[in-house]
Design an enzyme around this catalytic site. Structure first.
Site: not given
Ligand SMILES: Cc1ncc(COP(=O)(O)O)c(C=O)c1O
Length: 410
Positions: A192
Protein backbone atom coordinates in the site's frame (compact mmCIF):
# COMPACT_ATOMS: atom_id res chain seq x y z
CA UNK A 1 15.91 -2.81 -26.95
CA UNK A 2 17.45 -2.76 -23.46
CA UNK A 3 15.57 -4.71 -20.77
CA UNK A 4 13.69 -2.44 -18.38
CA UNK A 5 15.08 -2.35 -14.87
CA UNK A 6 11.72 -2.23 -13.09
CA UNK A 7 11.37 -2.31 -9.28
CA UNK A 8 8.64 -4.06 -7.28
CA UNK A 9 5.62 -2.00 -6.30
CA UNK A 10 5.91 -1.61 -2.53
CA UNK A 11 5.39 2.17 -2.37
CA UNK A 12 5.94 2.92 1.32
CA UNK A 13 8.66 0.29 1.80
CA UNK A 14 11.14 2.15 -0.46
CA UNK A 15 10.91 5.16 1.84
CA UNK A 16 11.84 3.41 5.09
CA UNK A 17 14.96 4.92 6.64
CA UNK A 18 16.44 5.64 10.05
CA UNK A 19 13.28 7.44 11.19
CA UNK A 20 11.23 4.22 11.16
CA UNK A 21 14.29 2.35 12.50
CA UNK A 22 14.63 4.72 15.47
CA UNK A 23 10.93 4.56 16.32
CA UNK A 24 10.97 0.73 16.27
CA UNK A 25 14.16 0.63 18.34
CA UNK A 26 12.54 2.97 20.85
CA UNK A 27 9.62 0.55 21.30
CA UNK A 28 11.99 -2.37 21.84
CA UNK A 29 14.27 -0.49 24.23
CA UNK A 30 11.28 0.72 26.24
CA UNK A 31 9.58 -2.66 26.38
CA UNK A 32 6.40 -0.89 25.28
CA UNK A 33 5.07 -3.36 22.71
CA UNK A 34 1.39 -3.13 23.72
CA UNK A 35 -0.38 0.18 23.25
CA UNK A 36 -2.17 0.24 26.60
CA UNK A 37 0.49 -0.89 29.10
CA UNK A 38 3.82 -2.67 29.38
CA UNK A 39 7.30 -2.24 30.83
CA UNK A 40 7.52 1.28 29.43
CA UNK A 41 4.92 3.83 28.35
CA UNK A 42 3.67 3.32 24.82
CA UNK A 43 3.01 6.28 22.54
CA UNK A 44 3.23 5.38 18.87
CA UNK A 45 -0.25 4.02 18.08
CA UNK A 46 -1.71 7.06 19.88
CA UNK A 47 0.60 9.29 17.84
CA UNK A 48 -0.40 7.58 14.59
CA UNK A 49 -4.11 8.04 15.35
CA UNK A 50 -3.58 11.72 16.24
CA UNK A 51 -1.66 12.33 13.00
CA UNK A 52 -4.29 10.40 11.03
CA UNK A 53 -7.13 12.52 12.40
CA UNK A 54 -5.33 15.65 11.25
CA UNK A 55 -4.22 14.22 7.90
CA UNK A 56 -7.64 12.93 6.82
CA UNK A 57 -9.52 15.66 8.67
CA UNK A 58 -11.61 12.98 10.34
CA UNK A 59 -13.21 13.36 13.75
CA UNK A 60 -12.14 9.85 14.80
CA UNK A 61 -9.31 7.57 13.71
CA UNK A 62 -8.89 4.06 15.08
CA UNK A 63 -5.75 2.06 14.30
CA UNK A 64 -6.23 -1.69 13.83
CA UNK A 65 -4.03 -4.58 12.76
CA UNK A 66 -5.17 -5.02 9.14
CA UNK A 67 -7.42 -3.63 6.43
CA UNK A 68 -9.41 -6.88 6.48
CA UNK A 69 -9.94 -6.49 10.21
CA UNK A 70 -10.97 -2.87 9.69
CA UNK A 71 -13.63 -3.95 7.16
CA UNK A 72 -15.08 -6.67 9.40
CA UNK A 73 -15.05 -4.35 12.42
CA UNK A 74 -16.78 -1.52 10.54
CA UNK A 75 -19.46 -3.82 9.15
CA UNK A 76 -20.10 -5.13 12.66
CA UNK A 77 -20.31 -1.54 13.94
CA UNK A 78 -22.75 -0.68 11.14
CA UNK A 79 -24.99 -3.58 12.13
CA UNK A 80 -24.41 -5.69 9.03
CA UNK A 81 -25.59 -9.26 9.56
CA UNK A 82 -28.08 -11.87 8.35
CA UNK A 83 -30.75 -10.39 6.06
CA UNK A 84 -28.45 -7.61 4.82
CA UNK A 85 -27.20 -7.19 1.27
CA UNK A 86 -23.95 -5.30 0.71
CA UNK A 87 -23.14 -3.73 -2.67
CA UNK A 88 -19.54 -4.14 -3.77
CA UNK A 89 -17.78 -3.63 -7.11
CA UNK A 90 -16.73 -6.49 -9.41
CA UNK A 91 -13.11 -5.19 -9.22
CA UNK A 92 -12.15 -5.52 -5.58
CA UNK A 93 -9.95 -7.47 -3.25
CA UNK A 94 -11.04 -10.75 -1.68
CA UNK A 95 -10.97 -9.14 1.78
CA UNK A 96 -13.81 -6.77 0.92
CA UNK A 97 -16.22 -9.52 -0.07
CA UNK A 98 -14.84 -11.75 2.69
CA UNK A 99 -15.79 -9.17 5.30
CA UNK A 100 -19.40 -9.30 4.09
CA UNK A 101 -19.41 -13.09 4.45
CA UNK A 102 -17.70 -12.89 7.86
CA UNK A 103 -20.66 -10.81 9.02
CA UNK A 104 -23.15 -13.38 7.65
CA UNK A 105 -24.50 -10.97 5.04
CA UNK A 106 -24.81 -11.42 1.27
CA UNK A 107 -22.57 -9.60 -1.24
CA UNK A 108 -24.19 -8.15 -4.37
CA UNK A 109 -21.84 -7.42 -7.24
CA UNK A 110 -21.97 -4.12 -9.16
CA UNK A 111 -20.33 -3.34 -12.47
CA UNK A 112 -17.33 -1.04 -12.67
CA UNK A 113 -17.12 1.67 -15.32
CA UNK A 114 -14.04 2.85 -17.25
CA UNK A 115 -12.69 4.32 -14.00
CA UNK A 116 -12.42 0.70 -12.73
CA UNK A 117 -14.37 1.85 -9.69
CA UNK A 118 -18.02 1.05 -8.93
CA UNK A 119 -20.43 2.18 -11.64
CA UNK A 120 -22.94 4.45 -9.84
CA UNK A 121 -25.64 3.72 -12.43
CA UNK A 122 -25.41 -0.04 -11.96
CA UNK A 123 -25.16 0.50 -8.20
CA UNK A 124 -28.59 2.10 -8.12
CA UNK A 125 -30.04 -0.73 -10.22
CA UNK A 126 -28.80 -3.33 -7.72
CA UNK A 127 -30.54 -1.81 -4.70
CA UNK A 128 -33.26 -3.95 -3.08
CA UNK A 129 -35.21 -3.47 0.15
CA UNK A 130 -32.50 -5.60 1.80
CA UNK A 131 -29.56 -3.38 0.74
CA UNK A 132 -28.01 -2.06 3.93
CA UNK A 133 -24.52 -0.99 2.87
CA UNK A 134 -22.58 0.30 -0.14
CA UNK A 135 -18.83 -0.34 -0.19
CA UNK A 136 -17.20 1.85 -2.84
CA UNK A 137 -13.60 0.74 -3.28
CA UNK A 138 -11.19 3.44 -4.44
CA UNK A 139 -9.42 0.93 -6.63
CA UNK A 140 -5.85 0.92 -7.83
CA UNK A 141 -4.98 4.34 -6.45
CA UNK A 142 -7.94 6.36 -7.69
CA UNK A 143 -11.11 7.77 -6.08
CA UNK A 144 -14.65 6.66 -6.93
CA UNK A 145 -17.30 9.05 -8.19
CA UNK A 146 -18.26 10.01 -4.64
CA UNK A 147 -20.79 12.74 -5.52
CA UNK A 148 -23.11 10.34 -7.32
CA UNK A 149 -22.52 7.45 -4.90
CA UNK A 150 -23.37 9.62 -1.88
CA UNK A 151 -26.48 10.98 -3.65
CA UNK A 152 -27.72 7.44 -4.30
CA UNK A 153 -26.91 6.41 -0.72
CA UNK A 154 -28.84 9.41 0.67
CA UNK A 155 -31.82 8.87 -1.63
CA UNK A 156 -32.20 5.29 -0.44
CA UNK A 157 -30.93 5.87 3.11
CA UNK A 158 -28.16 3.29 2.82
CA UNK A 159 -24.89 3.44 4.81
CA UNK A 160 -21.56 3.84 2.99
CA UNK A 161 -18.25 2.27 4.01
CA UNK A 162 -15.37 3.49 1.84
CA UNK A 163 -12.62 0.95 1.23
CA UNK A 164 -9.55 3.17 0.80
CA UNK A 165 -6.97 0.37 1.13
CA UNK A 166 -5.60 1.06 -2.35
CA UNK A 167 -5.95 4.84 -2.33
CA UNK A 168 -4.46 6.06 0.93
CA UNK A 169 -4.03 9.83 0.71
CA UNK A 170 -6.30 10.09 -2.33
CA UNK A 171 -8.78 12.93 -2.69
CA UNK A 172 -12.06 13.57 -4.43
CA UNK A 173 -12.74 17.25 -5.13
CA UNK A 174 -10.17 18.29 -2.54
CA UNK A 175 -11.47 16.09 0.28
CA UNK A 176 -9.64 12.98 1.46
CA UNK A 177 -11.15 9.60 0.62
CA UNK A 178 -12.38 7.91 3.77
CA UNK A 179 -14.31 11.00 4.88
CA UNK A 180 -17.34 10.86 2.56
CA UNK A 181 -19.14 7.80 3.85
CA UNK A 182 -20.27 6.81 7.34
CA UNK A 183 -16.93 5.07 7.79
CA UNK A 184 -13.67 4.57 5.89
CA UNK A 185 -11.00 1.90 6.08
CA UNK A 186 -7.32 1.83 5.11
CA UNK A 187 -4.71 -0.91 4.88
CA UNK A 188 -1.05 -0.50 5.80
CA UNK A 189 0.00 -3.84 4.31
CA UNK A 190 3.27 -3.89 2.34
CA UNK A 191 1.70 -3.21 -1.11
CA UNK A 192 0.00 0.00 0.00
CA UNK A 193 0.87 3.70 -0.43
CA UNK A 194 2.18 3.80 3.13
CA UNK A 195 3.02 0.69 5.13
CA UNK A 196 3.82 -0.78 8.49
CA UNK A 197 4.03 -4.28 7.00
CA UNK A 198 0.57 -5.07 8.33
CA UNK A 199 -1.92 -2.64 9.77
CA UNK A 200 -5.17 -0.82 9.19
CA UNK A 201 -7.10 2.28 10.09
CA UNK A 202 -10.76 3.21 10.51
CA UNK A 203 -12.05 6.76 10.03
CA UNK A 204 -15.46 8.12 10.95
CA UNK A 205 -17.23 11.30 11.97
CA UNK A 206 -19.88 9.44 13.92
CA UNK A 207 -19.25 9.09 17.65
CA UNK A 208 -21.54 6.06 18.10
CA UNK A 209 -19.93 4.23 15.19
CA UNK A 210 -16.49 5.03 16.59
CA UNK A 211 -17.34 3.53 19.98
CA UNK A 212 -18.94 0.48 18.39
CA UNK A 213 -15.88 -0.01 16.19
CA UNK A 214 -13.59 0.52 19.16
CA UNK A 215 -15.40 -2.07 21.21
CA UNK A 216 -15.49 -4.50 18.25
CA UNK A 217 -11.78 -4.15 17.46
CA UNK A 218 -10.76 -4.70 21.08
CA UNK A 219 -12.60 -6.77 23.70
CA UNK A 220 -16.21 -5.69 23.33
CA UNK A 221 -15.91 -2.78 25.74
CA UNK A 222 -14.31 0.66 25.61
CA UNK A 223 -11.21 1.92 27.41
CA UNK A 224 -10.70 4.89 29.66
CA UNK A 225 -7.04 5.79 30.17
CA UNK A 226 -6.11 2.46 28.62
CA UNK A 227 -8.21 0.41 31.07
CA UNK A 228 -11.31 -1.53 30.08
CA UNK A 229 -14.53 0.22 30.94
CA UNK A 230 -18.21 -0.63 30.42
CA UNK A 231 -19.75 1.64 27.76
CA UNK A 232 -23.39 2.52 27.16
CA UNK A 233 -25.22 -0.62 25.99
CA UNK A 234 -25.12 0.35 22.29
CA UNK A 235 -21.32 -0.03 22.31
CA UNK A 236 -21.05 -3.34 24.17
CA UNK A 237 -20.17 -6.00 21.59
CA UNK A 238 -18.01 -9.03 20.90
CA UNK A 239 -14.40 -7.96 20.53
CA UNK A 240 -12.23 -9.40 17.79
CA UNK A 241 -8.71 -8.67 19.06
CA UNK A 242 -7.72 -6.39 16.22
CA UNK A 243 -5.62 -3.85 18.11
CA UNK A 244 -2.60 -2.32 16.37
CA UNK A 245 0.73 -3.33 17.97
CA UNK A 246 3.12 -0.54 18.99
CA UNK A 247 5.77 -1.84 16.57
CA UNK A 248 3.39 -1.20 13.67
CA UNK A 249 2.33 2.09 15.23
CA UNK A 250 5.99 3.14 15.36
CA UNK A 251 6.42 2.58 11.63
CA UNK A 252 2.98 3.95 10.71
CA UNK A 253 3.46 7.14 12.73
CA UNK A 254 6.58 7.92 10.66
CA UNK A 255 5.21 6.75 7.31
CA UNK A 256 2.12 8.93 7.50
CA UNK A 257 4.39 12.00 7.40
CA UNK A 258 5.98 10.61 4.24
CA UNK A 259 2.71 9.73 2.50
CA UNK A 260 2.29 13.04 0.61
CA UNK A 261 5.85 12.72 -0.75
CA UNK A 262 5.32 9.09 -1.75
CA UNK A 263 2.11 10.01 -3.59
CA UNK A 264 3.72 13.03 -5.25
CA UNK A 265 6.52 10.83 -6.59
CA UNK A 266 4.18 8.16 -7.96
CA UNK A 267 1.90 10.74 -9.55
CA UNK A 268 4.81 12.53 -11.18
CA UNK A 269 6.23 9.29 -12.59
CA UNK A 270 2.80 8.15 -13.73
CA UNK A 271 2.08 11.44 -15.47
CA UNK A 272 5.43 11.49 -17.25
CA UNK A 273 4.97 7.90 -18.44
CA UNK A 274 1.38 8.58 -19.50
CA UNK A 275 2.45 11.66 -21.40
CA UNK A 276 5.04 9.76 -23.37
CA UNK A 277 2.40 7.12 -24.19
CA UNK A 278 -0.08 9.65 -25.57
CA UNK A 279 0.88 8.87 -29.14
CA UNK A 280 0.82 5.08 -28.65
CA UNK A 281 -1.44 3.25 -31.06
CA UNK A 282 -4.78 1.82 -29.90
CA UNK A 283 -4.43 2.89 -26.31
CA UNK A 284 -7.06 4.39 -24.03
CA UNK A 285 -6.40 5.27 -20.45
CA UNK A 286 -8.67 4.56 -17.56
CA UNK A 287 -11.10 7.38 -16.77
CA UNK A 288 -10.13 9.29 -13.61
CA UNK A 289 -13.03 10.56 -11.47
CA UNK A 290 -10.68 13.22 -10.12
CA UNK A 291 -7.22 13.35 -11.70
CA UNK A 292 -5.95 15.69 -8.97
CA UNK A 293 -6.93 13.21 -6.28
CA UNK A 294 -5.30 10.20 -7.94
CA UNK A 295 -2.48 8.72 -5.83
CA UNK A 296 -0.61 7.30 -8.83
CA UNK A 297 0.45 3.70 -8.05
CA UNK A 298 -0.93 2.23 -11.30
CA UNK A 299 -1.51 3.01 -14.94
CA UNK A 300 -4.46 1.14 -16.43
CA UNK A 301 -4.49 0.86 -20.22
CA UNK A 302 -7.63 -0.14 -22.08
CA UNK A 303 -7.11 -1.87 -25.45
CA UNK A 304 -9.55 -2.73 -28.24
CA UNK A 305 -9.80 -6.44 -27.56
CA UNK A 306 -8.65 -9.35 -25.44
CA UNK A 307 -6.16 -10.79 -27.96
CA UNK A 308 -4.27 -7.50 -28.13
CA UNK A 309 -4.16 -7.24 -24.36
CA UNK A 310 -2.83 -10.82 -23.96
CA UNK A 311 -0.15 -10.25 -26.56
CA UNK A 312 0.84 -6.80 -25.21
CA UNK A 313 1.16 -8.06 -21.62
CA UNK A 314 3.39 -10.93 -22.71
CA UNK A 315 5.63 -8.54 -24.64
CA UNK A 316 5.81 -6.13 -21.71
CA UNK A 317 6.79 -8.94 -19.36
CA UNK A 318 9.47 -10.10 -21.80
CA UNK A 319 10.92 -6.61 -21.83
CA UNK A 320 11.34 -6.56 -18.04
CA UNK A 321 8.02 -5.13 -16.82
CA UNK A 322 7.62 -8.23 -14.67
CA UNK A 323 4.69 -7.05 -12.56
CA UNK A 324 2.35 -5.96 -15.34
CA UNK A 325 -1.03 -7.79 -15.47
CA UNK A 326 -3.97 -8.18 -17.76
CA UNK A 327 -6.68 -7.25 -15.29
CA UNK A 328 -8.67 -10.45 -15.91
CA UNK A 329 -5.63 -12.34 -14.60
CA UNK A 330 -5.12 -10.09 -11.58
CA UNK A 331 -5.93 -12.86 -9.08
CA UNK A 332 -8.27 -12.23 -6.17
CA UNK A 333 -9.06 -8.69 -7.37
CA UNK A 334 -11.64 -10.11 -9.79
CA UNK A 335 -14.88 -11.61 -8.47
CA UNK A 336 -14.78 -14.67 -10.70
CA UNK A 337 -11.21 -15.53 -9.67
CA UNK A 338 -12.26 -15.93 -6.02
CA UNK A 339 -13.07 -19.66 -5.60
CA UNK A 340 -14.76 -19.25 -2.23
CA UNK A 341 -17.13 -16.66 -3.72
CA UNK A 342 -17.89 -18.44 -6.97
CA UNK A 343 -18.58 -21.69 -5.08
CA UNK A 344 -20.41 -19.94 -2.23
CA UNK A 345 -18.19 -21.64 0.33
CA UNK A 346 -19.86 -21.38 3.74
CA UNK A 347 -18.26 -20.04 6.89
CA UNK A 348 -19.08 -23.17 8.82
CA UNK A 349 -20.55 -26.62 8.11
CA UNK A 350 -23.94 -25.13 9.02
CA UNK A 351 -23.86 -23.44 5.58
CA UNK A 352 -23.96 -19.81 6.71
CA UNK A 353 -24.38 -17.14 5.43
CA UNK A 354 -25.76 -18.60 2.21
CA UNK A 355 -28.46 -20.80 3.69
CA UNK A 356 -29.64 -18.58 6.54
CA UNK A 357 -33.39 -18.08 6.45
CA UNK A 358 -32.86 -14.31 6.77
CA UNK A 359 -30.88 -14.47 3.49
CA UNK A 360 -33.33 -16.67 1.60
CA UNK A 361 -34.42 -13.90 -0.78
CA UNK A 362 -30.83 -12.91 -1.57
CA UNK A 363 -29.82 -15.47 -4.16
CA UNK A 364 -27.08 -14.25 -6.49
CA UNK A 365 -24.61 -15.68 -8.94
CA UNK A 366 -20.89 -14.90 -8.74
CA UNK A 367 -19.66 -16.86 -11.77
CA UNK A 368 -17.89 -15.12 -14.64
CA UNK A 369 -20.60 -13.43 -16.68
CA UNK A 370 -22.40 -11.93 -13.67
CA UNK A 371 -20.97 -8.50 -14.52
CA UNK A 372 -20.57 -8.58 -18.32
CA UNK A 373 -19.55 -4.95 -18.77
CA UNK A 374 -16.77 -5.36 -16.20
CA UNK A 375 -15.75 -8.74 -17.65
CA UNK A 376 -15.24 -7.10 -21.03
CA UNK A 377 -13.12 -4.31 -19.51
CA UNK A 378 -11.05 -6.77 -17.45
CA UNK A 379 -10.35 -8.93 -20.51
CA UNK A 380 -8.80 -6.12 -22.56
CA UNK A 381 -7.17 -3.90 -19.94
CA UNK A 382 -3.65 -3.90 -18.58
CA UNK A 383 -2.41 -2.72 -15.21
CA UNK A 384 1.13 -1.44 -14.82
CA UNK A 385 2.29 -0.72 -11.25
CA UNK A 386 4.23 2.53 -10.88
CA UNK A 387 6.92 2.17 -8.19
CA UNK A 388 7.41 5.11 -5.84
CA UNK A 389 11.09 5.77 -6.56
CA UNK A 390 11.88 5.69 -10.26
CA UNK A 391 14.70 7.32 -12.17
CA UNK A 392 13.89 9.23 -15.35
CA UNK A 393 15.74 6.51 -17.23
CA UNK A 394 13.50 3.79 -15.78
CA UNK A 395 10.43 5.81 -16.73
CA UNK A 396 11.69 6.30 -20.30
CA UNK A 397 12.55 2.60 -20.61
CA UNK A 398 9.11 1.58 -19.35
CA UNK A 399 7.27 3.91 -21.72
CA UNK A 400 9.36 2.64 -24.60
CA UNK A 401 8.64 -0.99 -23.65
CA UNK A 402 4.90 -0.29 -23.49
CA UNK A 403 4.92 1.52 -26.84
CA UNK A 404 6.82 -1.34 -28.49
CA UNK A 405 4.50 -3.95 -26.98
CA UNK A 406 1.44 -2.10 -28.25
CA UNK A 407 2.91 -1.55 -31.69
CA UNK A 408 3.34 -5.28 -32.29
CA UNK A 409 0.19 -6.54 -30.58
CA UNK A 410 -2.73 -7.40 -32.79
C1 LIG B 1 -9.25 -3.00 -1.69
C2 LIG B 1 -8.66 -3.71 -0.49
N1 LIG B 1 -9.41 -3.84 0.61
C3 LIG B 1 -8.95 -4.44 1.72
C4 LIG B 1 -7.66 -4.94 1.77
C5 LIG B 1 -7.23 -5.69 2.98
O1 LIG B 1 -6.16 -5.13 3.64
P1 LIG B 1 -5.15 -6.04 4.49
O2 LIG B 1 -4.28 -6.78 3.55
O3 LIG B 1 -4.41 -5.03 5.32
O4 LIG B 1 -5.96 -6.94 5.34
C6 LIG B 1 -6.83 -4.79 0.66
C7 LIG B 1 -5.42 -5.25 0.73
O5 LIG B 1 -4.85 -5.90 0.00
C8 LIG B 1 -7.34 -4.17 -0.51
O6 LIG B 1 -6.61 -4.04 -1.61
Amino acid sequence: MKNVDWPFEFPGAYWIDEKEENAVADVIKNGSLFRYYGLGKAKYVDMFEAKAKAFYNSKYALAVNSGTGALITCMQALGIGPGCEVLIPAFMWVATVGAVIANNAIPVLCEVDESFCIDPIDLEKKITPRTKLIVPIHMAGTPCNMDVIMDVAKDYNIAVLEDCAQCNGGEYKGKKVGTFGDMGIFSLQINKNMTSGEGGLITTYDEDLYYRAFSGHDMGLIRVNGRLSIPDPFAISWGQGRRMPELCGAVASVQIDKLPGIIANMRASKNRIKKSLESAAGLNSRKLNDAKGDTGPFIIMILDNEAKAVSAVNKMKESGLHNVFRIADYGLHIYYNIPSLVNKVPLSPAGNPWNLSENSESVYNYQKGSCPKSDDLFSRSILLPIPSKLSLEQETQAAEAVREALKYSN
